[in-house]
Scaffold this motif. Sequence first.
Motif, PDB file in Angstrom:
ATOM      1  N   SER A  78      26.260 -30.722  23.101  1.00  0.00           N
ATOM      2  CA  SER A  78      26.928 -30.319  24.343  1.00  0.00           C
ATOM      3  C   SER A  78      27.851 -29.125  24.115  1.00  0.00           C
ATOM      4  O   SER A  78      27.853 -28.172  24.899  1.00  0.00           O
ATOM      5  CB  SER A  78      27.732 -31.496  24.910  1.00  0.00           C
TER       6      SER A  78
ATOM      7  N   GLY B 103      27.971 -38.093  28.245  1.00  0.00           N
ATOM      8  CA  GLY B 103      28.642 -37.340  29.294  1.00  0.00           C
ATOM      9  C   GLY B 103      30.123 -37.140  29.072  1.00  0.00           C
ATOM     10  O   GLY B 103      30.742 -36.301  29.746  1.00  0.00           O
TER      11      GLY B 103
ATOM     12  N   THR C 140      31.742 -35.854  26.495  1.00  0.00           N
ATOM     13  CA  THR C 140      32.050 -34.533  25.945  1.00  0.00           C
ATOM     14  C   THR C 140      32.125 -33.496  27.047  1.00  0.00           C
ATOM     15  O   THR C 140      33.041 -32.663  27.076  1.00  0.00           O
ATOM     16  CB  THR C 140      30.995 -34.127  24.906  1.00  0.00           C
ATOM     17  N   GLU C 141      31.173 -33.534  27.960  1.00  0.00           N
ATOM     18  CA  GLU C 141      31.178 -32.592  29.075  1.00  0.00           C
ATOM     19  C   GLU C 141      32.431 -32.756  29.927  1.00  0.00           C
ATOM     20  O   GLU C 141      32.998 -31.769  30.423  1.00  0.00           O
ATOM     21  CB  GLU C 141      29.924 -32.785  29.932  1.00  0.00           C
ATOM     22  N   GLU C 142      32.878 -33.992  30.088  1.00  0.00           N
ATOM     23  CA  GLU C 142      34.103 -34.238  30.843  1.00  0.00           C
ATOM     24  C   GLU C 142      35.312 -33.601  30.161  1.00  0.00           C
ATOM     25  O   GLU C 142      36.178 -33.014  30.826  1.00  0.00           O
ATOM     26  CB  GLU C 142      34.332 -35.739  31.010  1.00  0.00           C
TER      27      GLU C 142
ATOM     28  N   GLU D 103      27.410 -25.195  25.469  1.00  0.00           N
ATOM     29  CA  GLU D 103      28.441 -24.544  26.276  1.00  0.00           C
ATOM     30  C   GLU D 103      28.940 -23.266  25.609  1.00  0.00           C
ATOM     31  O   GLU D 103      29.099 -22.230  26.273  1.00  0.00           O
ATOM     32  CB  GLU D 103      29.605 -25.511  26.509  1.00  0.00           C
TER      33      GLU D 103
END
Length: 252
Positions: free
Chosen positions: A122, A66, A68-70, A126
């Motif tokens: 990720s 998670g 990377t998404e942050e 995106e």
Amino acid sequence: MTEARIAVVTGASSGIGRATARELAGRGLHVVAAGRRGERLAELVEESRTEPGRTIPVTGDITRPGHTEELLAVAEREWGPASVFVASAGQGLAGTVLGSDPERWAELVDANYLAVLRQMRSVAAEFRKQAEADGGAQVRDLVVIGSTVGRQVSAANPVYGSTKFAVHSLVEALRQEVCTHNIRVTLIEPGFVRSGFQESAGYDAAWFEAVAEENGPLLVPEDVADVIGYVIGRPAHVHLDDIRLRPTRQRA
């Protein structure tokens, strides 16, 4: 939304990642600089204040699912969607198959393989979503730091090298998967680079100085960062997808 390209660089608290964050800011990109050592990131931000691009720090552990998404969310909140991601965070491990510390194998695989795989998945997801929204009008760059020992087996550090062999195959597979969306997935394979990497990996200092004497002058992180800056600056239809760079005197 800013007109400048927006980048995320992991492993930015030291070595190649740190130099890359500085290089990209110097080229006018806005940079989310991610790493584990907050004090080093704060120093990086201070050093980058005079660069044309802005730099903001994010302290965290890239091996945490998670994260990377942050980082992508921070970039979008500050400036807009990122179009550059440099996966530079990683670990080294001294020793051979028989001589390396088996207690560190799982940590190495987590940092150098699983965390990189999660970053690639990720970021590519995106980038593909963005490309589907704009028809691929903008080129997007995902750059992964590999190693020459991920192409040529080294008896000196084969466990570390095996993680790079695995990552190299992922980079090419992902390139084939997303290239039609105008997404460039690029592998950078440095040879010997003098940085803090050797000390943190536990390499014998006398051994490394002997390597430097035989193969030097060695690369420095700024040499690798300069290549990354060049790669992402190519016209949208040009992709330098796999680059090895070595000290001129390095044989293998």
